[in-house]
Design a protein around this motif. Structure first.
Motif, PDB file in Angstrom:
ATOM      1  N   ALA A   1      -0.568   1.902  -5.408  1.00 26.51           N
ATOM      2  CA  ALA A   1      -0.413   0.493  -4.425  1.00 26.51           C
ATOM      3  C   ALA A   1      -1.391   1.784  -3.342  1.00 26.51           C
ATOM      4  CB  ALA A   1       1.109   0.465  -3.984  1.00 26.51           C
ATOM      5  N   GLU A   2      -1.191   3.238  -3.572  1.00 28.79           N
ATOM      6  CA  GLU A   2      -1.795   4.187  -2.693  1.00 28.79           C
ATOM      7  C   GLU A   2      -2.898   4.331  -2.825  1.00 28.79           C
ATOM      8  OE1 GLU A   2      -0.158   7.163  -0.954  1.00 28.79           O
ATOM      9  OE2 GLU A   2       1.831   6.538  -0.683  1.00 28.79           O
ATOM     10  N   ILE A   3      -3.421   5.235  -3.954  1.00 27.32           N
ATOM     11  CA  ILE A   3      -4.977   5.327  -4.642  1.00 27.32           C
ATOM     12  C   ILE A   3      -5.582   4.428  -5.085  1.00 27.32           C
ATOM     13  CG2 ILE A   3      -5.752   6.927  -5.902  1.00 27.32           C
ATOM     14  CD1 ILE A   3      -5.034   8.743  -4.287  1.00 27.32           C
ATOM     15  N   GLY A   4      -4.850   3.439  -6.027  1.00 31.58           N
ATOM     16  CA  GLY A   4      -5.697   2.048  -6.267  1.00 31.58           C
ATOM     17  C   GLY A   4      -5.994   1.202  -4.686  1.00 31.58           C
ATOM     18  N   SER A   5      -4.985   1.189  -4.365  1.00 34.84           N
ATOM     19  CA  SER A   5      -5.769  -0.111  -3.022  1.00 34.84           C
ATOM     20  C   SER A   5      -7.062   1.223  -2.540  1.00 34.84           C
ATOM     21  CB  SER A   5      -4.413   0.105  -1.990  1.00 34.84           C
ATOM     22  OG  SER A   5      -3.511  -0.904  -2.179  1.00 34.84           O
ATOM     23  N   ALA A   6      -6.982   2.185  -1.895  1.00 36.76           N
ATOM     24  CA  ALA A   6      -8.506   3.421  -1.756  1.00 36.76           C
ATOM     25  C   ALA A   6      -8.952   2.452  -1.814  1.00 36.76           C
ATOM     26  CB  ALA A   6      -7.506   4.872  -1.429  1.00 36.76           C
ATOM     27  N   ALA A   7      -8.677   2.795  -3.928  1.00 36.65           N
ATOM     28  CA  ALA A   7     -10.059   2.565  -4.490  1.00 36.65           C
ATOM     29  C   ALA A   7     -10.706   1.187  -4.195  1.00 36.65           C
ATOM     30  CB  ALA A   7      -9.926   3.099  -6.036  1.00 36.65           C
TER      31      ALA A   7
ATOM     32  N   ILE B   1       0.938  -1.128  -0.036  1.00 36.47           N
ATOM     33  CA  ILE B   1       0.060   0.048   0.182  1.00 36.47           C
ATOM     34  C   ILE B   1       0.831   1.375  -0.184  1.00 36.47           C
ATOM     35  CG2 ILE B   1      -2.519  -0.798   0.551  1.00 36.47           C
ATOM     36  CD1 ILE B   1      -1.122  -0.037   3.757  1.00 36.47           C
ATOM     37  N   SER B   2       2.235   1.270  -0.279  1.00 39.29           N
ATOM     38  CA  SER B   2       3.128   1.855  -0.105  1.00 39.29           C
ATOM     39  C   SER B   2       3.882   3.081  -1.721  1.00 39.29           C
ATOM     40  CB  SER B   2       4.213   1.726   0.494  1.00 39.29           C
ATOM     41  OG  SER B   2       5.195   2.176  -0.076  1.00 39.29           O
ATOM     42  N   GLY B   3       3.426   4.040  -2.405  1.00 33.24           N
ATOM     43  CA  GLY B   3       3.613   4.262  -3.168  1.00 33.24           C
ATOM     44  C   GLY B   3       4.730   4.173  -3.421  1.00 33.24           C
ATOM     45  N   ALA B   4       6.108   4.095  -2.329  1.00 33.39           N
ATOM     46  CA  ALA B   4       7.283   4.330  -2.638  1.00 33.39           C
ATOM     47  C   ALA B   4       8.055   2.543  -2.923  1.00 33.39           C
ATOM     48  CB  ALA B   4       8.040   4.331  -1.528  1.00 33.39           C
TER      49      ALA B   4
ATOM     50  N   GLY C   1       4.262  -2.499  -9.680  1.00 34.14           N
ATOM     51  CA  GLY C   1       4.813  -2.425  -8.650  1.00 34.14           C
ATOM     52  C   GLY C   1       6.602  -2.794  -8.275  1.00 34.14           C
ATOM     53  N   ASN C   2       6.728  -3.894  -8.506  1.00 34.03           N
ATOM     54  CA  ASN C   2       7.727  -4.567  -8.405  1.00 34.03           C
ATOM     55  C   ASN C   2       9.054  -4.503  -9.558  1.00 34.03           C
ATOM     56  OD1 ASN C   2       7.463  -5.464  -5.966  1.00 34.03           O
ATOM     57  ND2 ASN C   2       7.126  -7.680  -5.774  1.00 34.03           N
ATOM     58  N   ALA C   3       7.800  -4.148 -10.946  1.00 34.95           N
ATOM     59  CA  ALA C   3       8.592  -3.820 -11.960  1.00 34.95           C
ATOM     60  C   ALA C   3       8.712  -2.476 -12.643  1.00 34.95           C
ATOM     61  CB  ALA C   3       8.124  -4.579 -12.798  1.00 34.95           C
ATOM     62  N   MET C   4       8.311  -1.670 -11.753  1.00 32.06           N
ATOM     63  CA  MET C   4       8.382  -0.514 -11.944  1.00 32.06           C
ATOM     64  C   MET C   4       9.679  -0.173 -11.902  1.00 32.06           C
ATOM     65  SD  MET C   4       5.414   1.687 -10.512  1.00 32.06           S
ATOM     66  CE  MET C   4       3.182   1.497 -10.768  1.00 32.06           C
ATOM     67  N   SER C   5       9.869   1.540 -12.836  1.00 30.66           N
ATOM     68  CA  SER C   5      11.367   1.547 -12.819  1.00 30.66           C
ATOM     69  C   SER C   5      11.050   2.590 -10.651  1.00 30.66           C
ATOM     70  CB  SER C   5      11.149   2.367 -13.586  1.00 30.66           C
ATOM     71  OG  SER C   5      12.675   4.157 -13.275  1.00 30.66           O
ATOM     72  N   PRO C   6      12.303   2.680 -10.075  1.00 25.58           N
ATOM     73  CA  PRO C   6      12.541   3.684  -8.954  1.00 25.58           C
ATOM     74  C   PRO C   6      11.970   5.218  -9.427  1.00 25.58           C
ATOM     75  CG  PRO C   6      14.410   2.020  -9.670  1.00 25.58           C
ATOM     76  CD  PRO C   6      13.560   1.893 -10.602  1.00 25.58           C
ATOM     77  N   ARG C   7      12.203   5.191 -10.789  1.00 28.74           N
ATOM     78  CA  ARG C   7      12.224   6.755 -11.030  1.00 28.74           C
ATOM     79  C   ARG C   7      10.776   7.120 -10.805  1.00 28.74           C
ATOM     80  NH1 ARG C   7      16.778   8.356 -13.559  1.00 28.74           N
ATOM     81  NH2 ARG C   7      15.055  10.226 -14.477  1.00 28.74           N
ATOM     82  N   LEU C   8       9.434   5.867 -10.872  1.00 28.20           N
ATOM     83  CA  LEU C   8       7.947   5.519 -10.704  1.00 28.20           C
ATOM     84  C   LEU C   8       7.780   5.585  -9.282  1.00 28.20           C
ATOM     85  CD1 LEU C   8       7.482   4.928 -14.685  1.00 28.20           C
ATOM     86  CD2 LEU C   8       7.619   7.448 -13.844  1.00 28.20           C
ATOM     87  N   LYS C   9       8.273   5.654  -8.530  1.00 26.82           N
ATOM     88  CA  LYS C   9       7.644   5.113  -7.299  1.00 26.82           C
ATOM     89  C   LYS C   9       8.290   6.519  -5.945  1.00 26.82           C
ATOM     90  CE  LYS C   9       9.020   0.520  -7.615  1.00 26.82           C
ATOM     91  NZ  LYS C   9       9.649  -0.555  -7.672  1.00 26.82           N
ATOM     92  N   GLU C  10       7.955   7.650  -5.766  1.00 30.27           N
ATOM     93  CA  GLU C  10       7.613   8.305  -5.021  1.00 30.27           C
ATOM     94  C   GLU C  10       9.901   8.827  -5.028  1.00 30.27           C
ATOM     95  OE1 GLU C  10       5.148   7.704  -1.212  1.00 30.27           O
ATOM     96  OE2 GLU C  10       7.316   8.361  -0.148  1.00 30.27           O
ATOM     97  N   THR C  11       9.809   8.795  -6.018  1.00 28.11           N
ATOM     98  CA  THR C  11      11.573   9.513  -5.578  1.00 28.11           C
ATOM     99  C   THR C  11      11.388  10.895  -6.771  1.00 28.11           C
ATOM    100  OG1 THR C  11      12.239   8.439  -7.833  1.00 28.11           O
ATOM    101  CG2 THR C  11      12.875   7.606  -5.910  1.00 28.11           C
ATOM    102  N   ALA C  12      10.361  11.112  -7.365  1.00 28.99           N
ATOM    103  CA  ALA C  12      10.246  11.921  -7.953  1.00 28.99           C
ATOM    104  C   ALA C  12      10.968  12.896  -9.384  1.00 28.99           C
ATOM    105  CB  ALA C  12       9.957  13.657  -7.163  1.00 28.99           C
ATOM    106  N   LYS C  13      11.752  10.830  -9.763  1.00 26.38           N
ATOM    107  CA  LYS C  13      12.386  11.521 -11.064  1.00 26.38           C
ATOM    108  C   LYS C  13      11.942  11.024 -12.391  1.00 26.38           C
ATOM    109  CE  LYS C  13      17.080  11.018  -8.499  1.00 26.38           C
ATOM    110  NZ  LYS C  13      17.459   9.782  -6.882  1.00 26.38           N
ATOM    111  N   GLY C  14      10.455  10.750 -12.973  1.00 27.72           N
ATOM    112  CA  GLY C  14      10.091  10.281 -13.355  1.00 27.72           C
ATOM    113  C   GLY C  14       8.833  10.662 -13.293  1.00 27.72           C
ATOM    114  N   GLY C  15       8.217  10.882 -14.395  1.00 30.66           N
ATOM    115  CA  GLY C  15       6.351  10.905 -14.751  1.00 30.66           C
ATOM    116  C   GLY C  15       5.993  12.658 -14.549  1.00 30.66           C
ATOM    117  N   LEU C  16       5.209  12.551 -13.675  1.00 29.32           N
ATOM    118  CA  LEU C  16       5.005  14.271 -14.205  1.00 29.32           C
ATOM    119  C   LEU C  16       5.976  14.920 -13.603  1.00 29.32           C
ATOM    120  CD1 LEU C  16       0.996  13.799 -13.106  1.00 29.32           C
ATOM    121  CD2 LEU C  16       2.296  14.756 -15.365  1.00 29.32           C
TER     122      LEU C  16
END
Ligand code: SF4
Length: 292
Positions: A169-175, A160-163, A259-274
């Protein structure tokens, strides 16, 4: 409350001849070595805290970065005009999901359900059902147990952790939890809860965690809205008798693998995505320089 699968929850309820929410409540009491009434008291406290958080929203506040704060109030004002596409009930949910996301960004008291970043989904749904659909406090507390059980399974099998797992895992789990709670409020079956959980989680599968400047503000506040909308539609689909082709536990496992396959850049590091869009980068530079 250490359920490893949705099947375990159903089995316990079946063995004891009690509703699923009660099986989750009794398991919680046994695990914490407290009475069922003491467990209920804790859940009532959580529900009251959700109500307080919604009532405590202040549309005049602004987050430290200045990026968010007023969105909940703006949506509430717009909804009050009575001409939204979403209609009065859904518009209130939209406004409240925004309110909680803003309150979290502005360091107000919220209920992390399951996390602070996703704190708007459940309160927006439950408060609006309580207010508009005459759901009683007790019914809401029961729904909270049902969705807490599913949340536990998600936490145990995936994350349930974005990191760790991205925003899915966060918004998806809440939904997913919100969808289960809605089914519970309508006295749906455990199988319908599984379908609701699976469909809500599937629909946000792969969602990345990409907070601008590492702040839980953008896109987090508005993602609470999509989490609530996902829960509403998944809950209604399940209650309509629509099944998830992939069972809930398998969807949860898949979310964990994605989640495991996601790049660390897309897991709360603010190094990817928006977080690395030109506007976000420019804001981050100003923020770090102390100009924002
Ligand atoms: S983008 Fe990341 S920090 Fe924001 S709500 Fe999603 S998981 Fe949480």
């Amino acid at each position: 409350m250490s359920f490893q699968s949705t099947g375990e929850m159903k089995q316990l309820a079946l063995e004891r001849g009690i509703p699923l929410w009660q099986a989750v409540m009794e398991a919680d009491a046994e695990e914490q070595d407290i009475t069922p009434e003491a467990s209920m008291e804790k859940m009532r406290f959580i529900w009251e805290a959700m109500k307080d958080a919604i009532r405590g929203y202040d549309p005049n506040m602004l987050s430290r970065s200045g990026l968010v704060g007023a969105e909940g109030g703006k949506m509430e004002q717009y909804a009050a005009l009575g001409d939204t596409f979403c209609g009065p009930f859904v518009s209130k949910i939209v406004a409240r999901a925004l309110m909680m996301g803003c309150s979290n960004a502005c360091m107000r008291r919220i209920v992390a359900a399951p996390t602070a970043g996703a704190c708007g989904v459940l309160p927006a749904l439950l408060y609006t059902c309580w207010e508009e659909r005459d759901c009683s406090d007790e019914e809401i507390v029961h729904a909270l147990y049902a969705c807490a059980g599913f949340g536990q399974v998600i936490a145990n099998r995936a994350s349930i952790s974005g990191a760790q797992g991205g925003c899915q895992a966060e918004i998806g789990s809440a939904a997913a939890m919100g969808a289960v709670a809605l089914v519970a409020l309508k006295n749906g079956t455990p199988e319908q809860m599984e379908d609701a959980c699976a469909m809500a989680l599937k629909n946000l599968m792969g969602l990345v965690c990409d907070p601008v400047a590492g702040l839980v503000e953008v896109p987090c506040v508005k993602r609470n809205v999509i989490g609530a909308m996902d829960a509403l539609s998944a809950g209604d689909m399940a209650l309509a008798g629509i099944h998830s082709t992939i069972p809930a536990d398998e969807v949860i496992d898949t979310m964990g693998r994605v989640g495991n396959a996601m790049s660390p850049r897309l897991k709360e590091t603010a190094k990817g995505g928006l977080a690395i869009s030109p506007t976000a980068k420019a804001f981050t530079a100003r923020w770090k320089a102390g100009e924002e």
